[in-house]
Design a protein around this motif. Structure first.
Motif, PDB file in Angstrom:
ATOM      1  N   ILE A 145       2.843  15.694 -12.552  1.00 48.90           N
ATOM      2  CA  ILE A 145       1.869  16.386 -13.406  1.00 48.90           C
ATOM      3  C   ILE A 145       1.855  17.889 -13.123  1.00 48.90           C
ATOM      4  CG2 ILE A 145      -0.620  16.682 -13.786  1.00 48.90           C
ATOM      5  CD1 ILE A 145      -0.917  13.685 -13.567  1.00 48.90           C
ATOM      6  N   HIS A 146       1.998  18.246 -11.851  1.00 52.51           N
ATOM      7  CA  HIS A 146       1.867  19.656 -11.488  1.00 52.51           C
ATOM      8  C   HIS A 146       3.196  20.368 -11.301  1.00 52.51           C
ATOM      9  CE1 HIS A 146      -1.986  17.808 -10.400  1.00 52.51           C
ATOM     10  NE2 HIS A 146      -2.471  18.906 -10.914  1.00 52.51           N
ATOM     11  N   VAL A 158       2.192   1.827  -3.467  1.00 41.68           N
ATOM     12  CA  VAL A 158       1.146   2.372  -4.337  1.00 41.68           C
ATOM     13  C   VAL A 158       0.992   3.872  -4.079  1.00 41.68           C
ATOM     14  CG1 VAL A 158      -1.341   2.328  -4.792  1.00 41.68           C
ATOM     15  CG2 VAL A 158      -0.087   0.194  -4.549  1.00 41.68           C
ATOM     16  N   MET A 159       1.015   4.243  -2.788  1.00 43.17           N
ATOM     17  CA  MET A 159       0.849   5.654  -2.448  1.00 43.17           C
ATOM     18  C   MET A 159       1.996   6.502  -2.949  1.00 43.17           C
ATOM     19  SD  MET A 159      -0.812   5.217   1.151  1.00 43.17           S
ATOM     20  CE  MET A 159       0.603   5.943   1.842  1.00 43.17           C
ATOM     21  N   ILE A 181       3.113  10.744  -9.152  1.00 41.78           N
ATOM     22  CA  ILE A 181       2.449  11.112 -10.410  1.00 41.78           C
ATOM     23  C   ILE A 181       1.806  12.488 -10.276  1.00 41.78           C
ATOM     24  CG2 ILE A 181       0.568  10.503 -11.984  1.00 41.78           C
ATOM     25  CD1 ILE A 181       1.173   7.563 -11.420  1.00 41.78           C
ATOM     26  N   VAL A 182       1.128  12.711  -9.144  1.00 40.82           N
ATOM     27  CA  VAL A 182       0.491  14.022  -8.938  1.00 40.82           C
ATOM     28  C   VAL A 182       1.551  15.125  -8.946  1.00 40.82           C
ATOM     29  CG1 VAL A 182      -0.810  15.431  -7.297  1.00 40.82           C
ATOM     30  CG2 VAL A 182      -1.487  13.077  -7.711  1.00 40.82           C
ATOM     31  N   ALA A 223       1.424   6.989  -6.623  1.00 39.93           N
ATOM     32  CA  ALA A 223       0.311   7.900  -6.907  1.00 39.93           C
ATOM     33  C   ALA A 223       0.706   9.342  -6.576  1.00 39.93           C
ATOM     34  CB  ALA A 223      -0.927   7.483  -6.108  1.00 39.93           C
ATOM     35  N   GLY A 224       1.344   9.535  -5.419  1.00 39.53           N
ATOM     36  CA  GLY A 224       1.760  10.878  -5.024  1.00 39.53           C
ATOM     37  C   GLY A 224       2.778  11.453  -5.992  1.00 39.53           C
ATOM     38  N   SER A 263       3.730  10.127   3.375  1.00 34.18           N
ATOM     39  CA  SER A 263       2.962   9.129   4.119  1.00 34.18           C
ATOM     40  C   SER A 263       3.313   7.732   3.643  1.00 34.18           C
ATOM     41  CB  SER A 263       1.457   9.352   3.935  1.00 34.18           C
ATOM     42  OG  SER A 263       1.110  10.685   4.146  1.00 34.18           O
ATOM     43  N   SER A 296      -2.238  20.841  -5.241  1.00 35.45           N
ATOM     44  CA  SER A 296      -2.091  19.450  -5.680  1.00 35.45           C
ATOM     45  C   SER A 296      -0.682  18.955  -5.411  1.00 35.45           C
ATOM     46  CB  SER A 296      -2.370  19.315  -7.177  1.00 35.45           C
ATOM     47  OG  SER A 296      -3.643  19.779  -7.479  1.00 35.45           O
ATOM     48  N   CYS A 354      -0.240  18.274  -1.785  1.00 30.80           N
ATOM     49  CA  CYS A 354      -0.922  17.026  -1.434  1.00 30.80           C
ATOM     50  C   CYS A 354      -0.119  15.835  -1.923  1.00 30.80           C
ATOM     51  CB  CYS A 354      -2.320  16.977  -2.049  1.00 30.80           C
ATOM     52  SG  CYS A 354      -3.474  18.070  -1.256  1.00 30.80           S
ATOM     53  N   GLY A 355       0.384  15.911  -3.155  1.00 27.78           N
ATOM     54  CA  GLY A 355       1.191  14.814  -3.692  1.00 27.78           C
ATOM     55  C   GLY A 355       2.392  14.555  -2.808  1.00 27.78           C
ATOM     56  N   ILE A 394       2.667  15.278   0.422  1.00 24.76           N
ATOM     57  CA  ILE A 394       2.199  14.657   1.672  1.00 24.76           C
ATOM     58  C   ILE A 394       1.946  13.171   1.467  1.00 24.76           C
ATOM     59  CG2 ILE A 394       0.259  14.592   3.304  1.00 24.76           C
ATOM     60  CD1 ILE A 394       0.036  17.631   2.953  1.00 24.76           C
ATOM     61  N   VAL A 395       1.376  12.822   0.313  1.00 23.45           N
ATOM     62  CA  VAL A 395       1.083  11.418   0.037  1.00 23.45           C
ATOM     63  C   VAL A 395       2.370  10.606  -0.067  1.00 23.45           C
ATOM     64  CG1 VAL A 395       0.127   9.831  -1.670  1.00 23.45           C
ATOM     65  CG2 VAL A 395      -1.129  11.885  -1.046  1.00 23.45           C
ATOM     66  N   LEU A 425       0.839  -1.193   0.000  1.00 28.22           N
ATOM     67  CA  LEU A 425       0.000   0.000   0.000  1.00 28.22           C
ATOM     68  C   LEU A 425       0.879   1.250   0.000  1.00 28.22           C
ATOM     69  CD1 LEU A 425      -3.103   0.005   0.174  1.00 28.22           C
ATOM     70  CD2 LEU A 425      -2.889   0.656   2.545  1.00 28.22           C
TER      71      LEU A 425
END
Lengths: 327, 327
Positions: B125-126, B114-115, B121-122, B118-119, B288, B278, B281-282, B284-285, B111
């Motif tokens: 992108i930004h 995965v996070m 990628i965000v 995902a983070g 985490s 964004s 948040c990315g 922070i993800v 998990l």
């Protein structure tokens, strides 16, 4: 960002819905505890004394308010925005449980909360705008476009095969059968709930939609899907541990709902690739956070009241709760 | 998305850097194990037989290649993009350890992976676009703008107070003192590493920057900061458990680096609010996910080789690794 007025309303509604539902678990549980203390018999062992406890009823009312807010949110904002935000109710209940019920939140659980929030923010920032809908016929024309009919057709065939062939054969050994049926039906019920919600919203705005047969057709679909869903959800819960069923159901149900919404309402048309990918990532993050929070609950909790706390997680699948209460 | 050519180069470099560094841990560990099997003495207990093991040296070379790639990445893309992607090396090493070393990855560890993805990628992108830099003087002028001088001044004062006052008093009881010194210095060293990297890049492009005193000034800063950092990092590691130091250091160092980069290179100027949020948040993800992966490593591992595996996590703080190797 270009956050439309309607998206904002839907967002606020979804948020307060999660707050109400999250709080309702805690109020109900406090009610259950107080009733147990008064009568000496716990609900899990067959006591019904909680029905005399005003706190339990207050929790029930809070939950209904939350569910109504969630229902209305679907009328304003796309399902891609509203559905994942449902996860926030888990945070609210976990945080309140920590402070009010003294159920210690595991450190990794806090991490799960942080992730759910970060993921939700990303989703909210990139949520698509819905084109304004002016009549239920417009929704009808979206529902009968070939791509969505193909989706509905596939769902019906798949669910039929699962019910007729797989359920009797391996429904009691493979957790994916019953939860799969629920999730597929769930995606259709959210779409029809959205249609009914939008029709009611238009009606309240003075544009009566109750005259059209399409509205009633959608009501019929809601009823059919939700009853099927309830039936198989109960079967899944009777057969498997709630701790196993809940995360699987949450992931499948939310994913399929987003898929259905993207096909039917073309949520992603006109969005750039970056926004769509960000949304998917945000969604993955919320799912991971939910799973983390859910898993770590197991680490520290004693086995008593286990059923009472796990059940609420299940109730998060908003659209079925009212019916669950009524049945 | 508007992903510029230079951002793309920096992104690919940062990604391959993480792949190399992640793989290097595994190769080195395989080398250590083989050496231990051959000599019967483990590295942790004082054996140096691993120095005769070619696999260990291959791992070392892989790591240096990775560090060089990371260094070059800073010359092309903003620190806001490159620094958080360093977390991906942890994923690479965790996944390879699972398949090659048979160190079972905990489900929550998956998990975490995965996070992190995902983070990342965000964030990608930004990521903001950097304006092209044509000379080291340009970087110099960014470094002497009032806002950044204020940042540098605060860092120097804070680090001075921590070294003179807090380190002797509570450095051995409070983990934040030594790691704080390292993190603050680390943010300055990344900024100067970026300056040196850019100067070298321009020089290779035929625009010789080695003639300017500014280039050598930045080299001096890199050396000073990195030596201070190394010194206090070793103190922190001698005093506290690596498992405690690593995540705290990672979070503080990465956050402060991003802050410094935003002030000095004005990464966020001209970006809309949504993109900035964004990105945060990315970030922070990713943090985490890193913490989750790191924490769950504890759950299933036996205590042997513990030091050997935790050490690598620390090596992720790329900019200090080469020096760590040299010293």
């Amino acid at each position: 960002m270009g956050f439309s007025q309607d998206n904002l309303k839907g967002f606020v509604l979804a948020l307060s819905s999660s707050a109400f539902i999250g709080a309702s678990f805690i109020i109900k549980k406090k009610g259950l505890r107080r009733a147990a203390a008064a009568s000496g018999v716990r609900a899990g062992v067959g006591g019904f004394s909680y029905l005399l406890e005003p706190l339990w009823w207050l929790g029930m009312i809070t939950m209904i308010v939350g569910e109504v807010a969630n229902f209305v949110a679907y009328a304003f904002a796309p399902a891609v925005l509203v559905t994942p935000l449902g996860a926030l109710s888990i945070i609210v209940s976990a945080v309140l449980a920590h402070f009010i019920l003294n159920e210690k939140l595991h450190q990794l659980g806090i991490l799960g909360c942080v992730m759910c929030i970060a993921g939700s923010i990303v989703i909210v920032i990139h949520a698509p705008q819905e084109r304004p809908i002016t009549s239920v016929q417009e929704i009808w024309s979206m529902a009968i476009q070939p791509a969505f009919l193909l989706y509905v057709g596939s769902v019906v065939v798949l669910v039929f095969i699962m019910i007729v062939h797989f359920a009797p054969q391996c429904g009691h050994s493979n957790v994916l059968v019953f939860t799969g049926i629920c999730s597929f039906m769930g995606s259709l019920s959210v779409m029809s709930v959205k249609a009914v919600g939008t029709a009611l919203k238009l009606t309240f705005e003075g544009n009566n939609q109750l005259l059209y047969p399409e509205t009633w057709f959608f009501v019929l679909i809601v009823a059919t899907c939700v009853i099927t869903q309830m039936n198989y959800l109960n079967k899944a819960l009777d057969t498997f541990n709630t701790a196993v069923v809940s995360p699987i159901y949450y992931v499948m149900f939310t994913s399929l709902t987003i898929l259905a919404s993207v096909i039917m309402f073309k949520d992603w048309d006109g969005q750039n690739v970056g926004s769509i990918i960000s949304e998917i990532c945000g969604f993955i993050v919320v799912l991971s956070g939910t799973i983390l929070l859910h898993t770590t609950r197991d680490f520290e909790r004693s086995s008593s009241f286990r059923g009472a706390m796990f059940r609420p997680f299940l109730f998060d699948f908003h659209q079925i709760i009212l019916i669950n209460f009524v049945l």
